[in-house]
Design a protein around this motif. Structure first.
Motif, PDB file in Angstrom:
ATOM      1  N   LYS A   7      44.395 -13.107   3.161  1.00  0.00           N
ATOM      2  CA  LYS A   7      45.187 -14.196   2.740  1.00  0.00           C
ATOM      3  C   LYS A   7      44.392 -15.312   2.995  1.00  0.00           C
ATOM      4  CE  LYS A   7      49.416 -11.808   3.811  1.00  0.00           C
ATOM      5  NZ  LYS A   7      50.447 -11.335   4.761  1.00  0.00           N
ATOM      6  N   SER A   8      43.524 -15.277   3.874  1.00  0.00           N
ATOM      7  CA  SER A   8      42.740 -16.650   4.177  1.00  0.00           C
ATOM      8  C   SER A   8      41.652 -17.056   3.065  1.00  0.00           C
ATOM      9  CB  SER A   8      41.856 -16.546   5.295  1.00  0.00           C
ATOM     10  OG  SER A   8      40.738 -15.541   5.132  1.00  0.00           O
ATOM     11  N   GLY A   9      41.537 -15.943   2.095  1.00  0.00           N
ATOM     12  CA  GLY A   9      40.717 -16.335   0.903  1.00  0.00           C
ATOM     13  C   GLY A   9      38.990 -16.226   1.458  1.00  0.00           C
ATOM     14  N   SER A  10      38.696 -16.000   2.747  1.00  0.00           N
ATOM     15  CA  SER A  10      37.507 -16.106   3.119  1.00  0.00           C
ATOM     16  C   SER A  10      37.207 -14.976   4.058  1.00  0.00           C
ATOM     17  CB  SER A  10      37.338 -17.467   4.335  1.00  0.00           C
ATOM     18  OG  SER A  10      36.588 -17.136   5.263  1.00  0.00           O
ATOM     19  N   VAL A  11      35.997 -14.345   3.827  1.00  0.00           N
ATOM     20  CA  VAL A  11      35.598 -13.142   4.628  1.00  0.00           C
ATOM     21  C   VAL A  11      35.675 -13.247   6.037  1.00  0.00           C
ATOM     22  CG1 VAL A  11      33.522 -11.814   5.337  1.00  0.00           C
ATOM     23  CG2 VAL A  11      33.890 -12.406   2.746  1.00  0.00           C
ATOM     24  N   THR A  12      35.376 -14.344   6.609  1.00  0.00           N
ATOM     25  CA  THR A  12      35.496 -14.774   7.937  1.00  0.00           C
ATOM     26  C   THR A  12      36.589 -15.512   8.654  1.00  0.00           C
ATOM     27  OG1 THR A  12      34.129 -16.857   7.887  1.00  0.00           O
ATOM     28  CG2 THR A  12      32.937 -14.654   8.094  1.00  0.00           C
ATOM     29  N   ASP A  13      37.534 -15.734   7.544  1.00  0.00           N
ATOM     30  CA  ASP A  13      38.914 -16.458   7.964  1.00  0.00           C
ATOM     31  C   ASP A  13      38.382 -17.969   8.087  1.00  0.00           C
ATOM     32  OD1 ASP A  13      40.364 -14.179   7.703  1.00  0.00           O
ATOM     33  OD2 ASP A  13      40.990 -14.134   9.906  1.00  0.00           O
ATOM     34  N   GLY A  14      37.380 -18.315   7.558  1.00  0.00           N
ATOM     35  CA  GLY A  14      36.621 -19.646   7.928  1.00  0.00           C
ATOM     36  C   GLY A  14      36.167 -19.850   9.131  1.00  0.00           C
ATOM     37  N   LEU A  15      35.889 -18.779   9.997  1.00  0.00           N
ATOM     38  CA  LEU A  15      35.351 -18.941  11.189  1.00  0.00           C
ATOM     39  C   LEU A  15      33.710 -19.314  10.851  1.00  0.00           C
ATOM     40  CD1 LEU A  15      36.439 -15.921  13.596  1.00  0.00           C
ATOM     41  CD2 LEU A  15      36.844 -18.470  13.747  1.00  0.00           C
ATOM     42  N   GLY A  16      33.277 -18.692   9.683  1.00  0.00           N
ATOM     43  CA  GLY A  16      31.806 -18.624   9.577  1.00  0.00           C
ATOM     44  C   GLY A  16      31.219 -17.575  10.022  1.00  0.00           C
ATOM     45  N   GLY A  17      29.969 -17.093   9.523  1.00  0.00           N
ATOM     46  CA  GLY A  17      29.239 -15.966   9.789  1.00  0.00           C
ATOM     47  C   GLY A  17      28.608 -15.829  11.296  1.00  0.00           C
ATOM     48  N   GLU A  18      28.293 -16.798  11.761  1.00  0.00           N
ATOM     49  CA  GLU A  18      27.728 -16.761  13.036  1.00  0.00           C
ATOM     50  C   GLU A  18      28.743 -16.576  14.238  1.00  0.00           C
ATOM     51  OE1 GLU A  18      25.024 -19.630  15.812  1.00  0.00           O
ATOM     52  OE2 GLU A  18      24.845 -19.728  13.971  1.00  0.00           O
ATOM     53  N   LYS A  19      29.789 -17.208  14.074  1.00  0.00           N
ATOM     54  CA  LYS A  19      31.000 -16.831  15.007  1.00  0.00           C
ATOM     55  C   LYS A  19      31.558 -15.671  14.809  1.00  0.00           C
ATOM     56  CE  LYS A  19      32.721 -21.541  16.226  1.00  0.00           C
ATOM     57  NZ  LYS A  19      33.613 -22.465  16.054  1.00  0.00           N
ATOM     58  N   THR A  20      31.736 -14.921  13.883  1.00  0.00           N
ATOM     59  CA  THR A  20      32.371 -13.701  13.442  1.00  0.00           C
ATOM     60  C   THR A  20      31.382 -12.651  13.931  1.00  0.00           C
ATOM     61  OG1 THR A  20      33.052 -14.523  11.384  1.00  0.00           O
ATOM     62  CG2 THR A  20      33.036 -12.066  11.573  1.00  0.00           C
ATOM     63  N   ARG A  21      29.879 -12.914  13.793  1.00  0.00           N
ATOM     64  CA  ARG A  21      29.029 -11.958  14.397  1.00  0.00           C
ATOM     65  C   ARG A  21      29.067 -11.946  16.000  1.00  0.00           C
ATOM     66  NH1 ARG A  21      22.896 -10.622  13.381  1.00  0.00           N
ATOM     67  NH2 ARG A  21      23.113 -11.630  11.188  1.00  0.00           N
ATOM     68  N   ASP A  22      29.311 -13.168  16.438  1.00  0.00           N
ATOM     69  CA  ASP A  22      29.388 -13.203  18.004  1.00  0.00           C
ATOM     70  C   ASP A  22      30.613 -12.432  18.407  1.00  0.00           C
ATOM     71  OD1 ASP A  22      27.202 -14.512  18.253  1.00  0.00           O
ATOM     72  OD2 ASP A  22      28.075 -16.454  18.351  1.00  0.00           O
ATOM     73  N   LEU A  23      31.817 -12.626  17.682  1.00  0.00           N
ATOM     74  CA  LEU A  23      33.029 -11.878  17.831  1.00  0.00           C
ATOM     75  C   LEU A  23      33.012 -10.387  17.871  1.00  0.00           C
ATOM     76  CD1 LEU A  23      36.208 -13.552  15.943  1.00  0.00           C
ATOM     77  CD2 LEU A  23      35.828 -13.134  18.576  1.00  0.00           C
ATOM     78  N   ALA A  24      32.249  -9.787  16.866  1.00  0.00           N
ATOM     79  CA  ALA A  24      31.917  -8.334  16.691  1.00  0.00           C
ATOM     80  C   ALA A  24      31.110  -8.113  17.981  1.00  0.00           C
ATOM     81  CB  ALA A  24      31.361  -8.171  15.325  1.00  0.00           C
ATOM     82  N   ARG A  25      30.151  -8.682  18.361  1.00  0.00           N
ATOM     83  CA  ARG A  25      29.385  -8.317  19.536  1.00  0.00           C
ATOM     84  C   ARG A  25      30.162  -8.233  20.712  1.00  0.00           C
ATOM     85  NH1 ARG A  25      25.257 -12.133  19.100  1.00  0.00           N
ATOM     86  NH2 ARG A  25      24.126 -11.046  17.371  1.00  0.00           N
ATOM     87  N   GLN A  26      31.135  -9.420  20.872  1.00  0.00           N
ATOM     88  CA  GLN A  26      32.010  -9.391  22.037  1.00  0.00           C
ATOM     89  C   GLN A  26      32.841  -8.017  22.200  1.00  0.00           C
ATOM     90  OE1 GLN A  26      34.164 -13.065  21.983  1.00  0.00           O
ATOM     91  NE2 GLN A  26      35.899 -12.247  22.935  1.00  0.00           N
ATOM     92  N   TYR A  27      33.268  -7.609  20.967  1.00  0.00           N
ATOM     93  CA  TYR A  27      34.190  -6.261  21.000  1.00  0.00           C
ATOM     94  C   TYR A  27      33.450  -5.138  20.753  1.00  0.00           C
ATOM     95  CZ  TYR A  27      38.269  -9.462  20.763  1.00  0.00           C
ATOM     96  OH  TYR A  27      39.169 -10.353  21.198  1.00  0.00           O
ATOM     97  N   SER A  28      32.031  -5.126  20.801  1.00  0.00           N
ATOM     98  CA  SER A  28      31.190  -3.787  20.663  1.00  0.00           C
ATOM     99  C   SER A  28      31.366  -3.416  19.288  1.00  0.00           C
ATOM    100  CB  SER A  28      31.499  -2.916  21.752  1.00  0.00           C
ATOM    101  OG  SER A  28      31.305  -3.774  22.938  1.00  0.00           O
ATOM    102  N   LEU A  29      31.619  -4.058  18.214  1.00  0.00           N
ATOM    103  CA  LEU A  29      31.807  -3.513  16.991  1.00  0.00           C
ATOM    104  C   LEU A  29      30.686  -3.639  15.894  1.00  0.00           C
ATOM    105  CD1 LEU A  29      35.453  -4.928  16.274  1.00  0.00           C
ATOM    106  CD2 LEU A  29      34.791  -2.766  17.046  1.00  0.00           C
ATOM    107  N   SER A  30      30.348  -2.647  14.963  1.00  0.00           N
ATOM    108  CA  SER A  30      29.625  -2.678  14.158  1.00  0.00           C
ATOM    109  C   SER A  30      30.358  -3.140  12.806  1.00  0.00           C
ATOM    110  CB  SER A  30      28.892  -1.556  13.887  1.00  0.00           C
ATOM    111  OG  SER A  30      28.221  -1.479  12.637  1.00  0.00           O
ATOM    112  N   ILE A  31      30.056  -4.200  12.091  1.00  0.00           N
ATOM    113  CA  ILE A  31      30.555  -4.360  10.833  1.00  0.00           C
ATOM    114  C   ILE A  31      29.898  -3.574   9.743  1.00  0.00           C
ATOM    115  CG2 ILE A  31      30.966  -6.371   9.173  1.00  0.00           C
ATOM    116  CD1 ILE A  31      31.131  -8.504  11.383  1.00  0.00           C
ATOM    117  N   GLU A  32      30.419  -2.597   9.316  1.00  0.00           N
ATOM    118  CA  GLU A  32      29.731  -1.741   8.461  1.00  0.00           C
ATOM    119  C   GLU A  32      29.545  -2.241   6.986  1.00  0.00           C
ATOM    120  OE1 GLU A  32      28.263   1.135   9.194  1.00  0.00           O
ATOM    121  OE2 GLU A  32      28.704   0.678  11.173  1.00  0.00           O
ATOM    122  N   THR A  33      30.430  -2.817   6.490  1.00  0.00           N
ATOM    123  CA  THR A  33      30.508  -3.430   5.024  1.00  0.00           C
ATOM    124  C   THR A  33      31.453  -4.659   4.878  1.00  0.00           C
ATOM    125  OG1 THR A  33      32.477  -2.399   4.096  1.00  0.00           O
ATOM    126  CG2 THR A  33      30.690  -0.934   4.116  1.00  0.00           C
TER     127      THR A  33
END
Length: 273
Positions: free
Chosen positions: A44-70
């Motif tokens: 719904k946001s129209g953005s891959v990262t909900d407008g957070l930006g790539g770096e913040k999304t990468r940090d979030l994934a790291r914070q939750y010990s997640l791998s973004i597969e695709t």
């Protein structure tokens, strides 16, 4: 023999959580003891990262010990216009910034005929782009009657002819929709060329050719796609990769976080039953 799919081979596609922010989605997946997600460019946001930006999304994934597969998905990859190429570059940049490993490529799905040569030419054009960004490419054949690339075996063959280092996404829904899939599969799909498997379930009894993404829910014993049996066969054939839950139905608009968590747990239990 039944196979138990370990949690580190399970992934959740963001399509299951249309109303959750990316942070809430990551938190929910982490809370289920899973460590893999797919993110999308059609939320719904129209953005891959909900407008957070790539770096913040990468940090979030790291914070939750997640791998973004695709990231899902470039469309239509086999009808390359300047606009599609520009969109592809944007998504490759999103993938690089977020740390997503791969970008999914979906074929034209509007009834237009696309020749094998056109698809090969598109793959040849895209391969150096993906290499430039350091992102893997995953081609997902769509089983819909109007799709320009329905067969997983053919997709695998065209990738090889193009000399592209891409793999395929095998989707249990699209496998069910394509009437030649079983024959193709037994004769031509090498599990080493499968980069990801998408799982959903359908209980709607209308004719197969009439099924749409709207009918795609989670797994259950009533699943007409026989997703669990498809998984068992892949395991028997030596597939060791990832399975991602990817339901599409609008019923999920009404799901709470508790509903989503319950549905994922139920599907994992059913898969490993």
């Amino acid at each position: 023999m039944t196979y138990k799919i370990s949690n580190d081979r399970l992934c959740v596609n963001r399509k299951i959580a249309p109303n959750l922010s990316i942070n809430e989605f990551f938190s929910l997946v982490n809370g289920l003891g899973l460590n893999k997600v797919e993110i999308r460019n059609d939320m719904k946001s129209g953005s891959v990262t909900d407008g957070l930006g790539g770096e913040k999304t990468r940090d979030l994934a790291r914070q939750y010990s997640l791998s973004i597969e695709t990231i899902n998905a470039v469309y239509p990859f086999n009808q390359l216009t300047d606009e599609v190429l520009e969109k592809t570059r944007g998504l490759l940049n999103d993938a690089r910034e977020t740390g997503a490993k791969a970008l999914v490529l979906c074929p034209l799905n509007d009834g237009t005929d696309i020749s094998n040569e056109q698809t090969i030419a598109a793959l040849k054009t895209l391969a150096p782009l993906f290499a430039e960004y350091g992102v893997e490419g995953l081609v997902e054949p769509l089983g819909f009657p109007q799709s320009s690339l329905r067969s997983a075996a053919l997709a695998q063959q065209l990738i090889k002819q193009a000399g592209a280092p891409f793999k395929i996404v095998l989707d249990t829904f699209h496998h069910h929709l394509y009437e030649g899939a079983e024959q193709d599969f037994m004769g031509g799909v090498d599990v080493n060329n499968i980069g990801l498997v998408h799982l959903s379930g359908v209980t709607d009894t209308r004719p197969t050719a009439e099924l749409t993404d709207e009918e795609r829910i989670m797994l259950s014993a009533e699943d007409l796609l026989k997703s669990r049996q498809q998984v068992q066969r892949l395991e028997e054939m030596g597939y060791t990769g990832i399975y991602a839950f990817e339901p599409f139905s609008s019923v999920m608009d009404a799901w709470s976080e508790e509903d989503i968590a319950r549905e994922i747990r139920t599907s994992i239990d059913y898969l490993n039953h």
